[in-house]
Design a protein around this motif. Structure first.
Motif, short mmCIF file in Angstrom:
data_model
loop_
_atom_site.label_atom_id
_atom_site.label_comp_id
_atom_site.label_asym_id
_atom_site.label_seq_id
_atom_site.Cartn_x
_atom_site.Cartn_y
_atom_site.Cartn_z
N ASP A 26 47.05 36.01 37.89
CA ASP A 26 47.77 37.13 37.26
C ASP A 26 48.63 36.64 36.10
N GLN A 91 51.24 46.20 34.81
CA GLN A 91 50.47 45.87 36.01
C GLN A 91 50.96 44.56 36.63
N LYS A 95 52.90 44.22 40.33
CA LYS A 95 52.38 43.33 41.37
C LYS A 95 53.40 42.28 41.79
#
Length: 107
Positions: A26, A91, A95
């Motif tokens: 990520d 996003q 997360k």
């Protein structure tokens, strides 16, 4: 002075596929996109703090204002954040909500 080489869209797609297999996929995806979509250098990306990209009310900023100590040059810099990049940052932070607890912390 030479022009820096940039990735083609095909090369970017291939790089993002490779990033999926890294330990911190990520974070690494966001770092690649900050470089590609915002044109930031690696040293500038490493100097970004949460408060640089997130407003005090928790929204992703349209413009990142970087101080001279955060950039390669000797002057402050403004970076326009595209809608696609804003979505990616959102996003990532959704997360990893714990990052919002320390606004002075690194992105």
């Amino acid at each position: 002075m030479k022009q820096a080489k940039t990735l083609s869209n095909e090369e970017l797609k291939r790089l993002l596929k490779i990033v999926k297999f890294t330990r911190y996929q990520d974070r690494n995806r966001l770092m690649v996109l900050l470089g590609f979509l915002a044109g930031l250098r690696a040293c500038e990306i490493s100097m970004l703090c949460i408060k640089d990209v997130v407003s005090s009310v928790g929204e992703i900023k349209d413009t990142i204002y970087m101080k001279s100590w955060q950039t390669k040059g000797k002057s402050d810099q403004q970076v326009i954040v595209s809608e696609k990049l804003r979505k990616e940052i959102g996003q990532y932070l959704n997360k990893h909500r714990y990052l919002l607890d320390n606004r002075d912390g690194k992105l």
